[in-house]
Design an enzyme around this catalytic site. Structure first.
Site, PDB file in Angstrom:
ATOM      1  N   ASP A 100      -9.693  -4.886  -5.160  1.00 47.99           N
ATOM      2  CA  ASP A 100      -8.676  -3.440  -3.931  1.00 47.99           C
ATOM      3  C   ASP A 100      -9.089  -2.156  -4.572  1.00 47.99           C
ATOM      4  O   ASP A 100      -9.172  -2.586  -6.584  1.00 47.99           O
ATOM      5  CB  ASP A 100      -7.448  -3.817  -4.250  1.00 47.99           C
ATOM      6  CG  ASP A 100      -6.390  -2.964  -3.923  1.00 47.99           C
ATOM      7  OD1 ASP A 100      -7.232  -1.858  -3.455  1.00 47.99           O
ATOM      8  OD2 ASP A 100      -5.346  -2.777  -3.765  1.00 47.99           O
ATOM      9  N   HIS A 137      -8.005  -4.794  -0.537  1.00 48.01           N
ATOM     10  CA  HIS A 137      -6.645  -4.254   0.153  1.00 48.01           C
ATOM     11  C   HIS A 137      -6.915  -4.380   1.486  1.00 48.01           C
ATOM     12  O   HIS A 137      -7.372  -4.739   2.013  1.00 48.01           O
ATOM     13  CB  HIS A 137      -7.124  -2.690   0.156  1.00 48.01           C
ATOM     14  CG  HIS A 137      -6.297  -1.909  -0.312  1.00 48.01           C
ATOM     15  ND1 HIS A 137      -4.870  -1.586  -1.104  1.00 48.01           N
ATOM     16  CD2 HIS A 137      -5.578  -1.634   1.258  1.00 48.01           C
ATOM     17  CE1 HIS A 137      -3.867  -0.379  -0.558  1.00 48.01           C
ATOM     18  NE2 HIS A 137      -3.865  -0.437   0.435  1.00 48.01           N
ATOM     19  N   SER A 144       1.007  -1.222  -0.111  1.00 49.25           N
ATOM     20  CA  SER A 144      -0.226   0.258   0.602  1.00 49.25           C
ATOM     21  C   SER A 144       1.182   1.314   0.137  1.00 49.25           C
ATOM     22  O   SER A 144       1.503   1.397  -1.061  1.00 49.25           O
ATOM     23  CB  SER A 144      -1.358   0.058   1.248  1.00 49.25           C
ATOM     24  OG  SER A 144      -1.945   0.575   1.631  1.00 49.25           O
TER      25      SER A 144
END
Length: 311
Positions: A255, A285, A158
Protein backbone atom coordinates in the site's frame (compact mmCIF):
# COMPACT_ATOMS: atom_id res chain seq x y z
CA UNK A 1 11.36 -0.94 -0.11
CA UNK A 2 8.59 -1.87 -2.57
CA UNK A 3 6.21 -4.51 -1.27
CA UNK A 4 6.01 -8.00 -2.75
CA UNK A 5 2.48 -8.73 -3.88
CA UNK A 6 0.59 -11.83 -2.78
CA UNK A 7 0.14 -14.40 -5.58
CA UNK A 8 -3.60 -14.25 -4.77
CA UNK A 9 -3.69 -10.79 -6.33
CA UNK A 10 -1.44 -11.21 -9.36
CA UNK A 11 -4.17 -11.88 -11.94
CA UNK A 12 -6.45 -9.21 -10.48
CA UNK A 13 -3.70 -6.58 -10.60
CA UNK A 14 -2.65 -7.56 -14.13
CA UNK A 15 -6.20 -6.90 -15.27
CA UNK A 16 -6.47 -3.63 -13.30
CA UNK A 17 -3.14 -2.36 -14.62
CA UNK A 18 -4.07 -3.20 -18.21
CA UNK A 19 -7.34 -1.28 -17.86
CA UNK A 20 -5.46 1.66 -16.35
CA UNK A 21 -2.94 1.71 -19.20
CA UNK A 22 -5.73 1.62 -21.79
CA UNK A 23 -7.54 4.49 -20.05
CA UNK A 24 -4.37 6.60 -20.08
CA UNK A 25 -3.74 5.85 -23.75
CA UNK A 26 -7.30 6.93 -24.53
CA UNK A 27 -6.80 10.19 -22.67
CA UNK A 28 -9.46 9.39 -20.07
CA UNK A 29 -8.99 11.69 -17.08
CA UNK A 30 -10.13 11.43 -13.48
CA UNK A 31 -13.65 12.53 -12.58
CA UNK A 32 -15.82 12.16 -9.50
CA UNK A 33 -18.30 10.03 -11.42
CA UNK A 34 -15.59 7.72 -12.75
CA UNK A 35 -13.82 7.12 -9.43
CA UNK A 36 -17.13 6.53 -7.68
CA UNK A 37 -18.03 3.94 -10.27
CA UNK A 38 -14.65 2.24 -9.86
CA UNK A 39 -15.14 1.90 -6.11
CA UNK A 40 -18.59 0.41 -6.56
CA UNK A 41 -17.15 -2.07 -9.06
CA UNK A 42 -14.88 -3.45 -6.34
CA UNK A 43 -17.93 -4.55 -4.36
CA UNK A 44 -18.41 -7.40 -6.82
CA UNK A 45 -15.69 -9.05 -4.73
CA UNK A 46 -17.76 -8.68 -1.52
CA UNK A 47 -20.53 -10.98 -0.36
CA UNK A 48 -23.70 -9.56 1.19
CA UNK A 49 -22.48 -9.95 4.76
CA UNK A 50 -24.11 -11.69 7.71
CA UNK A 51 -27.71 -11.30 8.82
CA UNK A 52 -28.12 -8.62 11.48
CA UNK A 53 -31.04 -8.67 13.93
CA UNK A 54 -31.92 -4.98 13.52
CA UNK A 55 -30.96 -2.58 10.70
CA UNK A 56 -32.43 0.89 10.40
CA UNK A 57 -31.81 3.96 8.22
CA UNK A 58 -32.15 7.34 9.91
CA UNK A 59 -31.16 10.98 9.57
CA UNK A 60 -29.22 12.84 12.24
CA UNK A 61 -29.80 16.46 13.22
CA UNK A 62 -31.07 19.46 11.30
CA UNK A 63 -28.37 18.69 8.71
CA UNK A 64 -30.18 15.38 8.09
CA UNK A 65 -26.95 13.38 7.91
CA UNK A 66 -27.88 9.91 6.61
CA UNK A 67 -26.83 7.00 8.82
CA UNK A 68 -27.47 3.27 8.93
CA UNK A 69 -27.67 1.51 12.28
CA UNK A 70 -26.77 -2.16 12.79
CA UNK A 71 -27.69 -3.83 16.09
CA UNK A 72 -26.54 -7.47 16.19
CA UNK A 73 -28.30 -8.26 19.49
CA UNK A 74 -31.10 -5.86 20.54
CA UNK A 75 -31.69 -7.66 23.85
CA UNK A 76 -28.10 -7.06 25.00
CA UNK A 77 -26.52 -3.87 26.31
CA UNK A 78 -23.78 -3.11 23.80
CA UNK A 79 -21.09 -0.53 23.05
CA UNK A 80 -21.44 1.77 20.04
CA UNK A 81 -19.07 1.85 17.06
CA UNK A 82 -19.15 4.80 14.68
CA UNK A 83 -18.10 3.57 11.23
CA UNK A 84 -16.61 6.07 8.78
CA UNK A 85 -16.23 4.54 5.32
CA UNK A 86 -13.30 5.00 2.96
CA UNK A 87 -13.14 6.31 -0.59
CA UNK A 88 -10.65 9.15 -0.77
CA UNK A 89 -13.17 11.63 0.71
CA UNK A 90 -14.88 11.46 -2.70
CA UNK A 91 -16.43 8.00 -2.95
CA UNK A 92 -18.30 5.43 -0.92
CA UNK A 93 -21.56 5.38 1.01
CA UNK A 94 -23.51 3.19 3.40
CA UNK A 95 -24.65 0.94 0.53
CA UNK A 96 -21.12 0.23 -0.74
CA UNK A 97 -19.91 -0.44 2.79
CA UNK A 98 -22.96 -2.33 4.02
CA UNK A 99 -21.22 -5.77 4.09
CA UNK A 100 -18.30 -4.33 6.06
CA UNK A 101 -20.59 -2.54 8.55
CA UNK A 102 -22.42 -5.83 9.12
CA UNK A 103 -19.19 -7.69 9.78
CA UNK A 104 -17.94 -4.94 12.08
CA UNK A 105 -21.12 -5.24 14.15
CA UNK A 106 -20.53 -8.97 14.58
CA UNK A 107 -16.78 -8.70 15.17
CA UNK A 108 -16.96 -5.85 17.67
CA UNK A 109 -20.20 -7.07 19.27
CA UNK A 110 -21.39 -3.48 19.03
CA UNK A 111 -24.14 -1.33 17.61
CA UNK A 112 -22.58 0.08 14.44
CA UNK A 113 -23.62 3.46 13.06
CA UNK A 114 -22.30 3.99 9.53
CA UNK A 115 -22.22 7.72 8.74
CA UNK A 116 -22.95 8.88 5.18
CA UNK A 117 -20.90 12.07 5.43
CA UNK A 118 -20.73 14.64 2.63
CA UNK A 119 -18.16 14.07 -0.12
CA UNK A 120 -15.81 16.22 -2.19
CA UNK A 121 -15.62 17.86 -4.64
CA UNK A 122 -19.22 18.99 -4.13
CA UNK A 123 -18.53 19.37 -0.41
CA UNK A 124 -14.80 19.92 0.15
CA UNK A 125 -12.89 19.93 3.45
CA UNK A 126 -14.04 20.28 6.19
CA UNK A 127 -17.68 19.42 5.34
CA UNK A 128 -17.28 15.66 5.80
CA UNK A 129 -15.32 16.12 9.03
CA UNK A 130 -18.04 18.45 10.32
CA UNK A 131 -20.69 15.79 9.66
CA UNK A 132 -18.67 13.16 11.50
CA UNK A 133 -17.97 15.52 14.40
CA UNK A 134 -21.69 16.11 14.74
CA UNK A 135 -22.30 12.35 14.73
CA UNK A 136 -19.61 11.92 17.37
CA UNK A 137 -21.31 14.45 19.63
CA UNK A 138 -24.94 13.45 19.03
CA UNK A 139 -25.01 9.74 18.10
CA UNK A 140 -27.04 8.84 21.20
CA UNK A 141 -30.03 10.69 19.73
CA UNK A 142 -30.20 7.92 17.12
CA UNK A 143 -30.45 5.11 19.65
CA UNK A 144 -33.61 5.85 21.63
CA UNK A 145 -34.97 2.59 22.99
CA UNK A 146 -31.80 0.64 22.25
CA UNK A 147 -29.62 -0.74 25.02
CA UNK A 148 -26.18 0.87 25.01
CA UNK A 149 -23.35 1.14 27.49
CA UNK A 150 -20.91 4.03 27.76
CA UNK A 151 -18.19 2.52 25.57
CA UNK A 152 -17.62 4.27 22.24
CA UNK A 153 -15.45 2.94 19.42
CA UNK A 154 -14.65 4.52 16.06
CA UNK A 155 -13.47 2.67 12.97
CA UNK A 156 -12.53 3.55 9.42
CA UNK A 157 -10.52 2.43 6.43
CA UNK A 158 -8.43 4.73 4.22
CA UNK A 159 -10.21 8.12 4.22
CA UNK A 160 -12.37 6.73 7.00
CA UNK A 161 -9.18 6.23 8.98
CA UNK A 162 -8.29 9.83 8.19
CA UNK A 163 -11.63 10.88 9.65
CA UNK A 164 -11.12 8.79 12.79
CA UNK A 165 -7.67 10.22 13.43
CA UNK A 166 -8.82 13.76 12.58
CA UNK A 167 -11.64 13.48 15.12
CA UNK A 168 -9.18 12.22 17.73
CA UNK A 169 -6.76 15.08 16.94
CA UNK A 170 -9.52 17.69 17.02
CA UNK A 171 -11.07 16.49 20.28
CA UNK A 172 -8.01 15.98 22.49
CA UNK A 173 -9.14 18.79 24.80
CA UNK A 174 -12.89 18.26 24.41
CA UNK A 175 -14.16 16.87 27.70
CA UNK A 176 -17.59 16.28 26.15
CA UNK A 177 -16.21 13.58 23.83
CA UNK A 178 -14.71 10.30 25.03
CA UNK A 179 -13.54 7.80 22.43
CA UNK A 180 -12.48 4.55 24.07
CA UNK A 181 -10.88 2.77 21.11
CA UNK A 182 -10.18 3.40 17.44
CA UNK A 183 -9.73 0.86 14.62
CA UNK A 184 -7.72 2.12 11.65
CA UNK A 185 -7.50 0.04 8.48
CA UNK A 186 -4.82 1.26 6.03
CA UNK A 187 -5.49 4.81 7.24
CA UNK A 188 -4.64 7.99 5.36
CA UNK A 189 -2.97 10.21 7.96
CA UNK A 190 -0.43 12.29 5.98
CA UNK A 191 -2.02 14.39 3.27
CA UNK A 192 1.40 15.74 2.26
CA UNK A 193 2.32 12.22 0.98
CA UNK A 194 5.86 12.62 2.26
CA UNK A 195 6.85 9.07 3.30
CA UNK A 196 8.78 6.56 1.12
CA UNK A 197 6.02 3.98 0.53
CA UNK A 198 4.03 6.57 -1.44
CA UNK A 199 6.69 6.34 -4.16
CA UNK A 200 7.70 2.71 -3.60
CA UNK A 201 4.15 1.30 -3.80
CA UNK A 202 2.57 4.13 -5.77
CA UNK A 203 2.37 2.37 -9.13
CA UNK A 204 0.95 -1.00 -10.16
CA UNK A 205 -0.66 -1.87 -6.82
CA UNK A 206 -4.25 -0.69 -7.41
CA UNK A 207 -3.97 2.67 -5.62
CA UNK A 208 -1.88 4.92 -7.85
CA UNK A 209 0.06 7.87 -6.48
CA UNK A 210 -1.31 10.30 -9.07
CA UNK A 211 -4.87 9.34 -8.16
CA UNK A 212 -4.19 10.00 -4.47
CA UNK A 213 -2.80 13.44 -5.32
CA UNK A 214 -5.90 14.17 -7.36
CA UNK A 215 -8.20 12.99 -4.54
CA UNK A 216 -6.52 15.34 -2.08
CA UNK A 217 -6.56 18.26 -4.51
CA UNK A 218 -10.32 17.85 -4.87
CA UNK A 219 -10.81 17.45 -1.13
CA UNK A 220 -8.82 20.52 -0.10
CA UNK A 221 -9.41 22.55 -3.27
CA UNK A 222 -5.66 23.24 -3.59
CA UNK A 223 -3.07 22.41 -6.22
CA UNK A 224 -0.10 22.08 -3.83
CA UNK A 225 -0.17 19.45 -1.07
CA UNK A 226 2.39 21.51 0.87
CA UNK A 227 -0.31 24.10 1.47
CA UNK A 228 -0.69 25.00 5.16
CA UNK A 229 -4.29 23.76 5.26
CA UNK A 230 -3.11 20.32 4.10
CA UNK A 231 -0.35 20.14 6.71
CA UNK A 232 -2.64 21.25 9.54
CA UNK A 233 -5.24 18.67 8.54
CA UNK A 234 -2.75 15.76 8.54
CA UNK A 235 -3.20 13.74 11.75
CA UNK A 236 0.35 12.38 11.53
CA UNK A 237 1.69 15.95 11.71
CA UNK A 238 -0.55 16.94 14.62
CA UNK A 239 -0.17 16.84 18.38
CA UNK A 240 -0.12 13.45 20.12
CA UNK A 241 -1.22 12.93 23.70
CA UNK A 242 -1.39 10.04 26.14
CA UNK A 243 -5.17 10.56 26.41
CA UNK A 244 -5.72 9.55 22.80
CA UNK A 245 -7.74 6.31 22.52
CA UNK A 246 -6.25 2.85 22.51
CA UNK A 247 -5.72 1.98 18.85
CA UNK A 248 -5.51 -0.90 16.40
CA UNK A 249 -3.71 -0.04 13.14
CA UNK A 250 -3.80 -2.41 10.17
CA UNK A 251 -1.68 -1.83 7.05
CA UNK A 252 -0.87 -3.59 3.79
CA UNK A 253 2.72 -4.16 2.72
CA UNK A 254 1.99 -3.12 -0.89
CA UNK A 255 0.00 0.00 0.00
CA UNK A 256 1.34 3.50 -0.77
CA UNK A 257 -0.06 4.53 2.64
CA UNK A 258 1.79 1.78 4.54
CA UNK A 259 4.53 3.96 6.04
CA UNK A 260 2.20 6.63 7.37
CA UNK A 261 0.03 4.04 9.12
CA UNK A 262 3.09 2.55 10.80
CA UNK A 263 4.42 6.01 11.67
CA UNK A 264 1.08 6.95 13.23
CA UNK A 265 1.14 3.82 15.39
CA UNK A 266 4.69 4.60 16.51
CA UNK A 267 3.75 8.20 17.33
CA UNK A 268 0.85 6.97 19.47
CA UNK A 269 3.13 4.54 21.26
CA UNK A 270 5.72 7.28 21.90
CA UNK A 271 2.95 9.42 23.43
CA UNK A 272 2.08 6.63 25.86
CA UNK A 273 -0.99 5.26 24.08
CA UNK A 274 -1.66 1.52 23.96
CA UNK A 275 -1.48 0.51 20.30
CA UNK A 276 -1.26 -2.63 18.22
CA UNK A 277 -0.04 -2.45 14.61
CA UNK A 278 -0.48 -5.41 12.26
CA UNK A 279 0.91 -5.60 8.73
CA UNK A 280 -0.32 -7.92 5.99
CA UNK A 281 2.83 -8.12 3.80
CA UNK A 282 1.33 -8.93 0.39
CA UNK A 283 -1.83 -6.84 0.58
CA UNK A 284 -2.77 -3.76 -1.44
CA UNK A 285 -4.74 -0.73 -0.32
CA UNK A 286 -8.49 -1.44 -0.01
CA UNK A 287 -8.00 -5.20 0.33
CA UNK A 288 -11.09 -5.37 2.57
CA UNK A 289 -13.20 -4.45 -0.48
CA UNK A 290 -11.88 -7.41 -2.50
CA UNK A 291 -12.55 -9.93 0.24
CA UNK A 292 -13.37 -12.86 -2.01
CA UNK A 293 -9.81 -12.73 -3.40
CA UNK A 294 -8.13 -12.51 0.03
CA UNK A 295 -10.52 -14.23 2.42
CA UNK A 296 -7.87 -15.36 4.90
CA UNK A 297 -6.49 -11.85 5.36
CA UNK A 298 -9.96 -10.35 5.76
CA UNK A 299 -11.00 -13.00 8.26
CA UNK A 300 -7.83 -12.28 10.22
CA UNK A 301 -8.62 -8.56 10.15
CA UNK A 302 -12.07 -9.10 11.64
CA UNK A 303 -10.54 -11.44 14.22
CA UNK A 304 -8.06 -8.72 15.22
CA UNK A 305 -10.91 -6.22 15.50
CA UNK A 306 -12.91 -8.63 17.65
CA UNK A 307 -10.00 -9.29 20.01
CA UNK A 308 -9.22 -5.56 20.21
CA UNK A 309 -12.72 -4.26 20.86
CA UNK A 310 -13.82 -7.05 23.16
CA UNK A 311 -10.49 -7.42 24.98
Amino acid sequence: MRGVISPKLTAFLDQANQALAEAKESGISFSAERVRGSLKNLTTFLDEGPEIAHIEDKYLGDQRIPVRIYNPSPNETLPVLLHFHGGGHMCGDVEVYDPISRKLAIAARAIVICVDYRLAPEHPFPAGIDDCQYALEHYKKLLSGQKINEQLFIAGDSAGGAICTSLVMNNIDNDAVKIDKQVLIYPSVDYTMSLPSVEENGHGYLLERDKVVWYFQQYFQVSDLNDDIVKKASPLLGYFSSNMPESLVIVGGCDPLKDEGIAYAKALESAGVRVKCHQFPGMVHAFMLIENLVKEECEKTYQLISEFTQG
